[in-house]
Scaffold this active site. Structure first.
Site, PDB file in Angstrom:
ATOM      1  N   THR A  84      -7.569   3.196  -5.612  1.00  0.00           N
ATOM      2  CA  THR A  84      -7.670   3.441  -4.174  1.00  0.00           C
ATOM      3  C   THR A  84      -8.016   2.158  -3.437  1.00  0.00           C
ATOM      4  OG1 THR A  84     -10.054   3.869  -3.943  1.00  0.00           O
ATOM      5  CG2 THR A  84      -8.676   5.698  -4.735  1.00  0.00           C
ATOM      6  N   ASP A  85      -7.721   2.160  -2.150  1.00  0.00           N
ATOM      7  CA  ASP A  85      -8.210   1.068  -1.305  1.00  0.00           C
ATOM      8  C   ASP A  85      -9.726   1.194  -1.194  1.00  0.00           C
ATOM      9  OD1 ASP A  85      -8.131  -1.170   0.345  1.00  0.00           O
ATOM     10  OD2 ASP A  85      -6.323  -0.481   1.375  1.00  0.00           O
ATOM     11  N   TRP A  86     -10.345   0.203  -0.598  1.00  0.00           N
ATOM     12  CA  TRP A  86     -11.802   0.055  -0.667  1.00  0.00           C
ATOM     13  C   TRP A  86     -12.544   0.984   0.303  1.00  0.00           C
ATOM     14  CZ3 TRP A  86      -9.958  -1.926  -4.481  1.00  0.00           C
ATOM     15  CH2 TRP A  86     -10.560  -2.888  -5.298  1.00  0.00           C
TER      16      TRP A  86
ATOM     17  N   HIS B  89       0.869  -1.176   0.000  1.00  0.00           N
ATOM     18  CA  HIS B  89       0.000   0.000   0.000  1.00  0.00           C
ATOM     19  C   HIS B  89       0.903   1.223   0.000  1.00  0.00           C
ATOM     20  CE1 HIS B  89      -2.341  -3.151   2.177  1.00  0.00           C
ATOM     21  NE2 HIS B  89      -3.371  -2.656   1.517  1.00  0.00           N
TER      22      HIS B  89
ATOM     23  N   TYR C  22      -4.862   3.394   3.463  1.00  0.00           N
ATOM     24  CA  TYR C  22      -5.846   4.219   4.142  1.00  0.00           C
ATOM     25  C   TYR C  22      -5.196   5.273   5.033  1.00  0.00           C
ATOM     26  CZ  TYR C  22      -9.412   0.592   3.177  1.00  0.00           C
ATOM     27  OH  TYR C  22     -10.283  -0.283   2.596  1.00  0.00           O
TER      28      TYR C  22
END
Length: 614
Positions: free
Chosen positions: A326-328, A235, A285
């Site tokens: 993007t992350d969820w 990430h 995040y």
């Protein structure tokens, strides 16, 4: 394969007539390059089709052809997503049998053919070849071959083994129609409490860099092609140094800190991934606190909203021009199964979903993970807040991946091949061997390997499996030794959706567990194995048990193969094991090997001799 939109040119060239006009458009011409085809298709697309490409969301696998019934976590039907919202990147969760999965995938691709330009679906997956079962991050192997967690591959320490593993993943994913991997995860495991270490390659930047390169070579090849699986490296710019080890899936874990000044060290594996041609990057995040780059403070907003990180660092400084996904769940607050799951819009919680969407696009991201709000993109373009050329930038990158993978030419899979390839005996055997080799011996080489014919008392081990390695007895008084398996400790939490699946908090074992093992060790020699998905404080067992090992995703059979020397364990610790929680609390989250006087240092591991097999 559906032939509804297949046609033949006057010259006799058969092609997929995806727009249904009977004429081979350049984007339908397999002889042209991905760049030429993307350039032709882009101006043909409506804004609604472009918006659909910008969303990558979860969908459950249902009955083939049942497009009007929601499945899994998604409240949406396949027809609503693919046919109406024109979303064509779908992240699949739990899978049925290989044949059923392949049949369902083909049915969805047939549905996608009915959209205006027949854009095929890219099916993606989180890791699913190991033992972790957490709907937020990874799935247990099921029908696929089972390998150790990435930490186990790091313990083995061989880039060639990582490349072999990635090639198996690629072949099994291809057979199922999974053309995008939402991995590898190359964050550095420098904060011992952090709950997402199992899928990393450990604490060392050089190891993670070598392994991500090997993994991408095994999955993508030298460049994306019809036999590739496109990878999303995550990430960015490194999700390991979380304050107090808490995870930013949840509001209390949003802060990412660098008290040791090691930001560049955490960035190293991502530099390697860019050099190896990763198809996509996923920011974390986390919200950076107190971070400075080039002497200037970085805005304290989560990385996917952070223009300095995405455009300034990733795009401009590192020269990355691939997809940024993007992350969820960064835009929309949700409630799942009665539990809150707020948008991970850390630092911009006050903004509306529309404003968050605009900020993500402004930061430089191309695609929204776990979201379906195409209406927000359409509104932003309609009111002039976002220019259509910004949308076109993202769409171009996304189309290039689909064309490079050959999805426009043939997105279908062979059901027979899926059944034959997925979980093939040779893949399972290789995974089993890796599970055994990843076992790491910390103490007790005088007792190991366990000799054949010993009377075994077992806890946490399937007696039916242990019976293949000795005589299993029910009473410790009748045993020559005890074999005990424990899971690394954690603090159960269950306020937010997914929180119960994350192992967070203290690394100390409960007193009752320590007392039970200690009492057993007073009666007979104990071989203790601890499954580590993150570090654990093993101090209470050190010098108490006769032999101490750790594993990183190993079946009982693989562990016993290692302990008996049938497959000699070769693991070395991929992170240090702290002596106490006081040492952990005093350490700096971004600095590897930073706990005082560790019980076992990074790289520690003993060897035991191989036992000749008849």
């Amino acid at each position: 394969m559906s032939t509804r939109r297949t046609a033949v040119t006057p010259e006799g060239i058969r092609f997929r007539d995806l727009d249904g006009d009977g004429v081979m458009a350049p984007y339908e011409d397999a002889r042209l390059s991905a760049e030429e085809r993307a350039a032709d298709l882009l101006p043909r697309l409506s804004l609604e089709e472009k918006a659909g490409l910008l969303f990558h969301t979860i969908l459950g696998v249902g009955e083939p052809g049942e497009h009007d019934v929601p499945a899994g976590f998604s409240p949406h039907t396949t027809r609503e997503l693919v046919g109406e919202r024109l979303v064509n990147h779908l992240n699949l969760h739990t899978l049925p049998s290989p044949r059923e999965t392949a049949r369902w995938v083909n049915a969805v691709q047939e549905l996608a053919e009915q959209t205006p330009h027949g854009i095929p679906v890219t099916f993606s997956s989180d890791p699913r070849h190991s033992f972790t079962e957490n709907s937020g991050i990874s799935f247990a192997a099921g029908s696929l071959s089972q390998w150790p967690e990435s930490l186990g591959l790091a313990a083995i320490g061989d880039p060639e083994r990582v490349r072999e593993f990635a090639d198996v993943v690629r072949r099994e994913y291809l057979a199922l129609g999974l053309r995008a991997a939402l991995h590898p995860q190359v964050d550095l495991a420098t904060e011992p409490r952090w709950g997402r270490q199992a899928q990393t390659f450990g604490q060392d930047a050089a190891t993670a860099s070598a392994f991500v390169t090997a993994f991408l070579q095994g999955m993508q090849g030298e460049r994306l092609g019809p036999d590739s699986v496109a990878c999303t490296t995550k990430h960015f710019p490194g999700g390991g140094p979380q304050r107090d080890g808490e995870d930013p899936h949840f509001p209390y874990g949003r802060e990412q800190v660098y008290p040791g000044g090691r930001f560049d060290e955490h960035l190293e594996p991502f530099r390697a991934a860019i050099a190896a041609g990763t198809s996509a990057m996923m920011p974390y995040y986390g919200l950076p606190v107190g971070l400075e780059l080039d002497g200037q403070p970085v805005e304290e907003v989560a990385f996917s909203f952070n223009r300095r990180i995405i455009t300034g660092l990733l795009r401009d400084e590192l020269g990355y021009d691939g997809v940024v996904l993007t992350d969820w769940g960064l835009v929309t607050d949700a409630e799942v199964f009665g539990k809150p799951f707020p948008a991970r819009a850390w630092g911009v919680e006050h903004l509306s979903p529309l404003e968050r969407t605009a900020l993500i696009l402004d930061a430089g991201a191309d695609q929204f993970g776990g979201e379906t709000r195409t209406d927000l993109v359409l509104e932003l373009v309609a009111n002039g807040r976002v220019e259509e050329k910004r949308i076109d930038e993202a769409v171009r990158r996304l189309l290039l991946v689909k064309f490079s993978l050959g999805l426009f030419d043939d997105p279908y899979v062979d059901e027979d091949a899926a059944e034959r390839v997925v979980g093939a005996a040779e893949f399972r055997a290789a995974g089993h061997r890796a599970q055994a080799e990843a076992v790491t011996v910390l103490a007790g080489t005088g007792l190991l390997p366990i000799a054949p014919g010993r009377r075994l008392y077992v806890e946490g081990v399937d007696p039916a499996v242990a019976a293949g390695y000795g005589e299993v007895v029910d009473d410790p008084a009748d045993a020559d030794l005890a074999l005990v398996r424990l899971q690394a400790p954690f603090e159960p939490r269950d306020e937010y959706f997914l929180e119960a699946m994350f192992h967070q908090g203290s690394l100390d074992f409960p007193v009752e567990v320590v007392d039970r093992v200690t009492a057993l060790a007073a009666r007979l020699p104990v071989v203790l194995d601890v499954t580590l998905d993150r570090a654990a404080v093993l101090t209470p067992f050190d010098g108490t048990v006769a032999a101490l090992t750790v594993s990183f995703g190993s079946s009982d059979a693989a562990l016993l193969d290692a302990l008996t020397g049938r497959i000699p364990p070769r693991g070395r610790l991929p992170f240090e094991l702290p002596r106490s929680m006081d040492a952990v609390r005093a350490s700096r989250p971004d600095v590897p090997s930073d706990t005082a006087d560790p019980l076992y240092p990074y790289g520690y591991g003993l060897e035991i001799p191989e036992t000749p097999q008849p």
